[in-house]
Design a protein around this motif. Sequence first.
Motif, PDB file in Angstrom:
ATOM      1  N   GLN A  63       0.866  -1.317   0.172  1.00 15.52           N
ATOM      2  CA  GLN A  63      -0.183   0.108   0.005  1.00 15.52           C
ATOM      3  C   GLN A  63       0.907   1.281  -0.001  1.00 15.52           C
ATOM      4  O   GLN A  63       1.809   1.209   0.701  1.00 15.52           O
ATOM      5  N   PRO A  64       0.489   2.168  -0.747  1.00 13.45           N
ATOM      6  CA  PRO A  64       1.306   3.421  -0.846  1.00 13.45           C
ATOM      7  C   PRO A  64       1.724   4.181   0.287  1.00 13.45           C
ATOM      8  O   PRO A  64       2.674   4.845   0.605  1.00 13.45           O
ATOM      9  N   ASP A  65       0.849   4.214   1.246  1.00  8.38           N
ATOM     10  CA  ASP A  65       0.832   5.177   2.369  1.00  8.38           C
ATOM     11  C   ASP A  65       1.321   4.008   3.619  1.00  8.38           C
ATOM     12  O   ASP A  65       1.460   4.584   4.873  1.00  8.38           O
ATOM     13  N   SER A  66       1.637   2.814   3.293  1.00  5.74           N
ATOM     14  CA  SER A  66       2.191   1.854   4.723  1.00  5.74           C
ATOM     15  C   SER A  66       3.707   2.392   4.975  1.00  5.74           C
ATOM     16  O   SER A  66       4.498   2.931   4.221  1.00  5.74           O
ATOM     17  N   MET A  67       3.613   2.163   6.439  1.00  5.46           N
ATOM     18  CA  MET A  67       5.024   2.674   7.022  1.00  5.46           C
ATOM     19  C   MET A  67       5.628   1.118   7.750  1.00  5.46           C
ATOM     20  O   MET A  67       4.817   0.537   8.395  1.00  5.46           O
ATOM     21  N   ILE A  68       6.782   0.731   7.221  1.00  3.63           N
ATOM     22  CA  ILE A  68       7.294  -0.382   7.313  1.00  3.63           C
ATOM     23  C   ILE A  68       7.361  -0.595   9.117  1.00  3.63           C
ATOM     24  O   ILE A  68       7.313  -1.633   9.524  1.00  3.63           O
ATOM     25  N   SER A  69       7.844   0.592   9.730  1.00  2.55           N
ATOM     26  CA  SER A  69       7.818   0.438  11.091  1.00  2.55           C
ATOM     27  C   SER A  69       6.762   0.093  11.776  1.00  2.55           C
ATOM     28  O   SER A  69       6.585  -0.588  12.729  1.00  2.55           O
ATOM     29  N   VAL A  70       5.609   0.651  11.455  1.00  2.00           N
ATOM     30  CA  VAL A  70       4.447   0.435  11.914  1.00  2.00           C
ATOM     31  C   VAL A  70       3.798  -0.888  11.868  1.00  2.00           C
ATOM     32  O   VAL A  70       3.521  -1.456  12.639  1.00  2.00           O
ATOM     33  N   VAL A  71       4.252  -1.141  10.568  1.00  2.00           N
ATOM     34  CA  VAL A  71       3.617  -2.570  10.416  1.00  2.00           C
ATOM     35  C   VAL A  71       4.327  -3.639  10.825  1.00  2.00           C
ATOM     36  O   VAL A  71       3.524  -4.571  11.378  1.00  2.00           O
ATOM     37  N   SER A  72       5.599  -3.573  10.921  1.00  2.00           N
ATOM     38  CA  SER A  72       6.589  -4.305  11.898  1.00  2.00           C
ATOM     39  C   SER A  72       5.922  -4.619  13.081  1.00  2.00           C
ATOM     40  O   SER A  72       6.131  -5.614  13.897  1.00  2.00           O
ATOM     41  N   MET A  73       5.723  -3.508  13.919  1.00  2.00           N
ATOM     42  CA  MET A  73       5.276  -3.494  15.456  1.00  2.00           C
ATOM     43  C   MET A  73       4.082  -3.980  15.520  1.00  2.00           C
ATOM     44  O   MET A  73       3.831  -4.755  16.419  1.00  2.00           O
ATOM     45  N   ILE A  74       3.205  -3.876  14.714  1.00  2.00           N
ATOM     46  CA  ILE A  74       1.554  -4.554  14.789  1.00  2.00           C
ATOM     47  C   ILE A  74       1.963  -6.046  14.537  1.00  2.00           C
ATOM     48  O   ILE A  74       1.171  -6.879  15.209  1.00  2.00           O
ATOM     49  N   ARG A  75       2.399  -6.395  13.677  1.00  2.70           N
ATOM     50  CA  ARG A  75       2.764  -7.977  13.326  1.00  2.70           C
ATOM     51  C   ARG A  75       3.502  -8.387  14.683  1.00  2.70           C
ATOM     52  O   ARG A  75       3.040  -9.707  14.916  1.00  2.70           O
ATOM     53  N   ARG A  76       4.092  -7.629  15.639  1.00  2.00           N
ATOM     54  CA  ARG A  76       4.556  -8.364  16.635  1.00  2.00           C
ATOM     55  C   ARG A  76       3.401  -8.725  17.850  1.00  2.00           C
ATOM     56  O   ARG A  76       3.624  -9.320  18.756  1.00  2.00           O
ATOM     57  N   GLY A  77       2.230  -8.282  17.688  1.00  2.16           N
ATOM     58  CA  GLY A  77       0.955  -8.517  18.256  1.00  2.16           C
ATOM     59  C   GLY A  77       0.727 -10.123  18.487  1.00  2.16           C
ATOM     60  O   GLY A  77      -0.180 -10.645  19.131  1.00  2.16           O
ATOM     61  N   SER A  78       1.515 -10.630  17.457  1.00  2.00           N
ATOM     62  CA  SER A  78       1.575 -12.336  17.578  1.00  2.00           C
ATOM     63  C   SER A  78       1.955 -13.045  18.640  1.00  2.00           C
ATOM     64  O   SER A  78       1.211 -13.992  19.202  1.00  2.00           O
ATOM     65  N   VAL A  79       2.477 -12.117  19.483  1.00  2.00           N
ATOM     66  CA  VAL A  79       2.858 -12.410  21.106  1.00  2.00           C
ATOM     67  C   VAL A  79       1.921 -12.843  21.698  1.00  2.00           C
ATOM     68  O   VAL A  79       1.662 -13.638  22.625  1.00  2.00           O
ATOM     69  N   LEU A  80       0.594 -11.979  21.513  1.00  3.91           N
ATOM     70  CA  LEU A  80      -0.481 -12.197  22.402  1.00  3.91           C
ATOM     71  C   LEU A  80      -0.925 -13.766  22.231  1.00  3.91           C
ATOM     72  O   LEU A  80      -1.510 -14.334  23.167  1.00  3.91           O
ATOM     73  N   VAL A  81      -1.054 -14.293  20.936  1.00  2.79           N
ATOM     74  CA  VAL A  81      -1.557 -15.606  20.772  1.00  2.79           C
ATOM     75  C   VAL A  81      -0.922 -16.453  21.230  1.00  2.79           C
ATOM     76  O   VAL A  81      -1.198 -17.595  22.112  1.00  2.79           O
TER      77      VAL A  81
END
Length: 290
Positions: free
Chosen positions: A237-255
């Motif tokens: 996506q043109p407006d995506s930010m790798i730093s934010v996407v990477s942090m959100i993906r770390r939410g996998s730790v909750l599962v």
Amino acid sequence: MWILLAICSALGLGFYDIMKKKSVRDNNVPTVLLLNTLFGTLLMSPVIIMNLSEGGFGLNNTLTGHLQIVLKAVIVLSSRILGYFSIKHLPLTIQDPINASRPVIVLVGALLVFGERLNMLQWLGILLGFASLFMISRIGASEGFSLKRSKWLWMAIGATMLGAVSALYDKYLLRSYEPLEVQAWYSLYQVIIMGIIVSVLMRTGHAGGKFRWRWSILGISIFLTAADIAYFYSLSQPDSMISVVSMIRRGSVLVSFAYGVLVLHERHVRQKLIDLGILLVSLLLLILGS
């Protein structure tokens, strides 16, 4: 949309970590990883077949494109080898929070390479994420996994750093190539490289013990493929930010954390829940800041 895709990717990664833990327990790690890469390639094979049926050989029909994907495969495979060994020997409630530190490294790279800038809420989220990592490192030491004595802890850190390098490289690759095309071809190169590694290990007598088939091995490939598809489309996506996407993906730790506590009955739950709460707040701040 890119934030929603990143959240879907995080959920897929959480179940991916659970499948890994079940698969490598008392098992041959190289063979598990080889089968994982093979199944992942089979799932993405329609994309490769489509590329070849169009009269070319994919990735804009250049040798340079394929060499760039080979490099991607080497980086990811190196991270996964270290990660598989660390998750075999470390508690999930220790290994996954270490992996959650990846966005801090990604952030530095994103600022230097892509010129991304974060607002105050996002910076606060990053700082809380770093505080969470510090807390889990202290808890790990109390369970006998200190940096001085545990090679598995260092493997987890190495896997995290290589994963951050891969995330930054993805943002560069997706400027030139389609997400599914990148995923399909790097999956193919991964299975080729891993096949060579396992063959060498078998010939030299270092195969790593007896292999036991488990259906969770197939689950690894299914959840990882789904998580990666959501991830690549998020980054495209043109407006995506790798730093934010990477942090959100770390939410996998909750599962995976919930699995470690409720199913594996891992220790020091109260301290780890406090750490998990800090990590959750950091993720919410990043999402709100976006």
